[in-house]
Write a protein that holds these residues in place. Structure first.
Motif, PDB file in Angstrom:
ATOM      1  N   LEU A   1      -3.330  73.809  25.499  1.00 24.32           N
ATOM      2  CA  LEU A   1      -2.270  74.592  24.878  1.00 24.32           C
ATOM      3  C   LEU A   1      -2.757  75.200  23.567  1.00 24.32           C
ATOM      4  O   LEU A   1      -3.670  74.660  22.918  1.00 24.32           O
ATOM      5  N   PRO A   2      -2.161  76.312  23.136  1.00 30.54           N
ATOM      6  CA  PRO A   2      -2.518  76.890  21.828  1.00 30.54           C
ATOM      7  C   PRO A   2      -2.336  75.848  20.728  1.00 30.54           C
ATOM      8  O   PRO A   2      -1.388  75.066  20.756  1.00 30.54           O
ATOM      9  N   PRO A   3      -3.207  75.815  19.729  1.00 27.09           N
ATOM     10  CA  PRO A   3      -3.179  74.750  18.723  1.00 27.09           C
ATOM     11  C   PRO A   3      -2.072  74.865  17.692  1.00 27.09           C
ATOM     12  O   PRO A   3      -1.787  73.898  16.994  1.00 27.09           O
ATOM     13  N   SER A   4      -1.422  76.034  17.572  1.00 27.11           N
ATOM     14  CA  SER A   4      -0.338  76.186  16.594  1.00 27.11           C
ATOM     15  C   SER A   4       0.465  77.438  16.940  1.00 27.11           C
ATOM     16  O   SER A   4       0.271  78.053  17.989  1.00 27.11           O
ATOM     17  N   GLY A   5       1.372  77.795  16.015  1.00 31.45           N
ATOM     18  CA  GLY A   5       2.185  78.986  16.235  1.00 31.45           C
ATOM     19  C   GLY A   5       3.495  78.715  16.938  1.00 31.45           C
ATOM     20  O   GLY A   5       4.123  79.647  17.464  1.00 31.45           O
ATOM     21  N   TYR A   6       3.962  77.478  16.940  1.00 37.84           N
ATOM     22  CA  TYR A   6       5.176  77.103  17.656  1.00 37.84           C
ATOM     23  C   TYR A   6       6.394  77.095  16.727  1.00 37.84           C
ATOM     24  O   TYR A   6       6.312  76.716  15.558  1.00 37.84           O
ATOM     25  N   ARG A   7       7.524  77.493  17.296  1.00 33.13           N
ATOM     26  CA  ARG A   7       8.809  77.334  16.629  1.00 33.13           C
ATOM     27  C   ARG A   7       9.347  75.958  16.981  1.00 33.13           C
ATOM     28  O   ARG A   7       9.173  75.474  18.098  1.00 33.13           O
ATOM     29  N   VAL A   8      10.000  75.305  16.035  1.00 29.87           N
ATOM     30  CA  VAL A   8      10.477  73.930  16.242  1.00 29.87           C
ATOM     31  C   VAL A   8      11.987  73.938  16.440  1.00 29.87           C
ATOM     32  O   VAL A   8      12.733  74.480  15.608  1.00 29.87           O
ATOM     33  N   ILE A   9      12.433  73.328  17.555  1.00 27.74           N
ATOM     34  CA  ILE A   9      13.853  73.239  17.857  1.00 27.74           C
ATOM     35  C   ILE A   9      14.180  71.779  18.160  1.00 27.74           C
ATOM     36  O   ILE A   9      13.414  71.092  18.833  1.00 27.74           O
ATOM     37  N   GLN A  10      15.309  71.305  17.680  1.00 25.85           N
ATOM     38  CA  GLN A  10      15.749  69.930  17.944  1.00 25.85           C
ATOM     39  C   GLN A  10      16.954  69.909  18.878  1.00 25.85           C
ATOM     40  O   GLN A  10      17.713  70.883  18.974  1.00 25.85           O
ATOM     41  N   GLU A  11      17.109  68.764  19.541  1.00 29.34           N
ATOM     42  CA  GLU A  11      18.278  68.515  20.388  1.00 29.34           C
ATOM     43  C   GLU A  11      18.487  69.653  21.395  1.00 29.34           C
ATOM     44  O   GLU A  11      19.490  70.362  21.393  1.00 29.34           O
ATOM     45  N   VAL A  12      17.511  69.777  22.287  1.00 31.35           N
ATOM     46  CA  VAL A  12      17.532  70.867  23.266  1.00 31.35           C
ATOM     47  C   VAL A  12      17.991  70.343  24.622  1.00 31.35           C
ATOM     48  O   VAL A  12      17.419  69.380  25.155  1.00 31.35           O
TER      49      VAL A  12
END
Length: 394
Positions: free
Chosen positions: A80-91
């Motif tokens: 997987l790409p090492p970074s660049g992710y948006r973080v979402i909780q309680e999905v």
């Protein structure tokens, strides 16, 4: 020549005082606030660390450390790409068909998302899906053809708990990823100087979730080395590999400590039985022959818990009970009595007088009778316990 088990027992006995100090509770913000005992609390913290624009001011450092741990468990063609992710909780991971069928929600704790990849994270104390649907998590991450991974973020990796698909999940432990973070920040002197509050918080996390109780006192460390050398165990410092030696040594000490603790409970029970028999057959007659008031009417051993290691002498004429105490019970009583015994010897029997007005103990004395003597059997002519009992009435 193989070391005798008694040698290791001696080592454990010598080491115990230092360990009890080193393992005593130390200040930690998580302990004070009782934080981190629930998965939602921990998910909030890890989501904060994973967010690249959060107030930790670390950018994507933690996200990269986390993805490195995940990718280390994936095939080369599934990286997987090492970074660049948006973080979402309680999905909610339910798909359209599940929602149409009114299936109950299946909530992932954290999801890392970008247009071409996703990481669906279940955070729990152990590596256990605990009722969540692995395939549903996987399908949610793979929406729109994204590369995906399902991760169990946990305190303890216990592989036997992984079933119903969760055996395919990647495992990231708190200790692993927080250790990676600690190594990163300790190398970045500029960040440490500019962000002392964040550094303190991260170090507290590492201490709480990675190190646990730590022997940080130099005197305790020196005492440990001294005990190692004096008991003939010093050669262990030269063994390799160190990780295996440390683990094997800890397991050996733990096993001997367990045996000593179990055997000591048996010894306490033997002392209690010996005191009860002596009190009923000898002490009652000795005391009652010397008093006109407050004769002993009954010998009782019904107390449990921290008060278990005693024999109660119930008396007539509304006189307060007298107790023959030893070991753990004597230690607790001496901490609470108004006039405690200085430098008590817990290899001996103690005698105390109940405070009928305020409850607890009004007086306490240490006798000359040793626990080993009680086990061996006291003679009918032995008047030391009698004299101690009578001294409480002075």
């Amino acid at each position: 020549m193989a070391r005798l088990s008694t040698d290791m027992n001696d080592f454990v006995t010598m080491l115990l005082p230092g360990l009890s100090r080193s393992l005593g509770e130390q200040f930690n913000i998580f302990r004070v606030m009782h934080h981190g005992t629930h998965e939602k609390q921990l998910s909030n913290i890890f989501a904060w660390l994973l967010a690249t624009d959060a107030t930790h001011k670390l950018g994507d450092a933690f996200q990269r450390a986390f993805l490195a741990r995940v990718n280390g468990q994936l095939r080369d063609d599934a990286q997987l790409p090492p970074s660049g992710y948006r973080v979402i909780q309680e999905v909610n991971t339910l798909g359209g068909e599940d929602i149409a069928g009114e299936t109950g929600m299946d909530i992932a704790d954290i999801v890392l998302s970008r247009s071409d990849a996703a990481v669906v994270i279940e955070n729990y104390g152990t590596s256990d899906g605990h009722g969540h649907d692995y395939q549903r998590y996987l399908a949610h991450g793979a929406t729109d053809g994204r590369a995906t991974a399902v991760v169990l973020l946990c305190h303890r990796h216990e592989a036997h708990l992984q079933r119903d698909g969760w055996e395919q999940a990647s495992i990231v432990t708190y200790a692993d990823v927080l250790s990676d973070l600690q190594a990163h920040v300790e190398r970045d002197g500029s960040w440490c100087r500019q962000h002392p509050d964040q550094l303190f918080f991260i170090r507290q996390m590492v201490q709480y979730f990675v190190k646990g109780p730590a022997a940080v006192d130099v005197d305790d460390q020196v005492s440990f080395i001294k005990a190692i050398c004096e008991t003939g165990e010093s050669a262990r410092y030269g063994y390799r590999p160190r990780d295996r030696v440390t683990r094997e040594f800890a397991e050996l000490v733990a096993e001997h400590a367990r045996r000593q603790f179990e055997d000591s409970r048996t010894t306490l029970a033997t002392v209690k039985d010996g005191l009860r028999r002596f009190a009923r057959s000898v002490l009652v007659e000795q005391v009652n022959g010397a008093v006109n008031k407050g004769r002993i009417e009954k010998v009782v051993t019904k107390l449990v818990g921290q008060w278990e290691w005693c024999v109660e002498l119930q008396r007539a004429d509304a006189q307060p009970a007298i107790y023959l105490e030893f070991g753990p019970t004597a230690a607790v009583k001496n901490e609470r009595v108004a006039d405690p015994i200085h430098d008590p010897d817990y290899s001996r029997v103690f005698v105390s007088l109940r405070d009928e007005e305020r409850g607890g103990t009004s007086r306490m004395v240490q006798t000359e009778v040793r626990l080993a003597e009680v086990i061996g059997g006291l003679s009918r002519e032995d008047g030391r316990l009698r004299d101690a009992v009578l001294s409480l009435e002075v």
